[in-house]
Design a protein around this motif. Structure first.
Motif, PDB file in Angstrom:
ATOM      1  N   CYS A   1       0.810  -1.222   0.000  1.00  0.00           N
ATOM      2  CA  CYS A   1       0.000   0.000   0.000  1.00  0.00           C
ATOM      3  C   CYS A   1       0.840   1.268   0.000  1.00  0.00           C
TER       4      CYS A   1
ATOM      5  N   GLU B   1      -4.402   1.653   2.376  1.00  0.00           N
ATOM      6  CA  GLU B   1      -5.494   1.263   1.483  1.00  0.00           C
ATOM      7  C   GLU B   1      -4.929   0.733   0.173  1.00  0.00           C
TER       8      GLU B   1
ATOM      9  N   PRO C   1      -6.251  -0.625  -3.927  1.00  0.00           N
ATOM     10  CA  PRO C   1      -7.384  -0.661  -4.845  1.00  0.00           C
ATOM     11  C   PRO C   1      -7.868  -2.093  -5.067  1.00  0.00           C
ATOM     12  N   ARG C   2      -9.166  -2.272  -5.121  1.00  0.00           N
ATOM     13  CA  ARG C   2      -9.782  -3.573  -5.386  1.00  0.00           C
ATOM     14  C   ARG C   2     -10.708  -3.420  -6.584  1.00  0.00           C
ATOM     15  N   ALA C   3     -10.683  -4.390  -7.473  1.00  0.00           N
ATOM     16  CA  ALA C   3     -11.547  -4.362  -8.648  1.00  0.00           C
ATOM     17  C   ALA C   3     -12.967  -4.748  -8.257  1.00  0.00           C
ATOM     18  N   VAL C   4     -13.951  -4.051  -8.822  1.00  0.00           N
ATOM     19  CA  VAL C   4     -15.359  -4.364  -8.588  1.00  0.00           C
ATOM     20  C   VAL C   4     -15.852  -5.152  -9.790  1.00  0.00           C
ATOM     21  N   ARG C   5     -16.344  -6.357  -9.547  1.00  0.00           N
ATOM     22  CA  ARG C   5     -16.816  -7.232 -10.620  1.00  0.00           C
ATOM     23  C   ARG C   5     -18.316  -7.445 -10.481  1.00  0.00           C
TER      24      ARG C   5
ATOM     25  N   VAL D   1     -15.158  -6.427 -14.977  1.00  0.00           N
ATOM     26  CA  VAL D   1     -14.638  -5.389 -14.093  1.00  0.00           C
ATOM     27  C   VAL D   1     -15.281  -4.069 -14.510  1.00  0.00           C
TER      28      VAL D   1
ATOM     29  N   GLY E   1     -15.137  -1.188 -12.266  1.00  0.00           N
ATOM     30  CA  GLY E   1     -14.523  -0.073 -11.556  1.00  0.00           C
ATOM     31  C   GLY E   1     -13.613  -0.556 -10.452  1.00  0.00           C
ATOM     32  N   GLN E   2     -13.214   0.381  -9.607  1.00  0.00           N
ATOM     33  CA  GLN E   2     -12.359   0.046  -8.475  1.00  0.00           C
ATOM     34  C   GLN E   2     -12.876   0.732  -7.230  1.00  0.00           C
ATOM     35  N   GLN E   3     -12.587   0.131  -6.094  1.00  0.00           N
ATOM     36  CA  GLN E   3     -12.872   0.749  -4.809  1.00  0.00           C
ATOM     37  C   GLN E   3     -11.669   0.497  -3.909  1.00  0.00           C
ATOM     38  N   THR E   4     -11.529   1.305  -2.882  1.00  0.00           N
ATOM     39  CA  THR E   4     -10.398   1.116  -1.982  1.00  0.00           C
ATOM     40  C   THR E   4     -10.782   0.153  -0.875  1.00  0.00           C
TER      41      THR E   4
END
Length: 60
Positions: free
Chosen positions: A23, A28, A30-34, A41, A43-46
């Motif tokens: 990090c 934090e 980044p994590r991929a939103v599926r 995929v 987007g991304q969220q923390t």
């Protein structure tokens, strides 16, 4: 008698703690939103860093 030697504090003890690698010290990552059946995929969220549990400091 021999002359006394002075002991200098080590650099590791005097400096701030090392930053976490994954990090970069923020705590934090980044994590991929599926979404959907194909798991696209969108987007991304923390999320919290699991290596340092959000503190940003490297653990031994």
């Amino acid at each position: 008698m021999a002359a006394r030697k002075t002991v200098k504090p080590s650099k590791a003890a005097a400096s701030e703690p090392a930053k976490c690698g994954p990090c970069n010290g923020t705590g934090e990552v980044p994590r991929a939103v599926r979404v959907g059946r194909k798991q696209r995929v969108v987007g991304q969220q923390t999320g919290i860093c699991l290596a340092c549990f959000g503190s940003g400091e490297a653990t031994d």
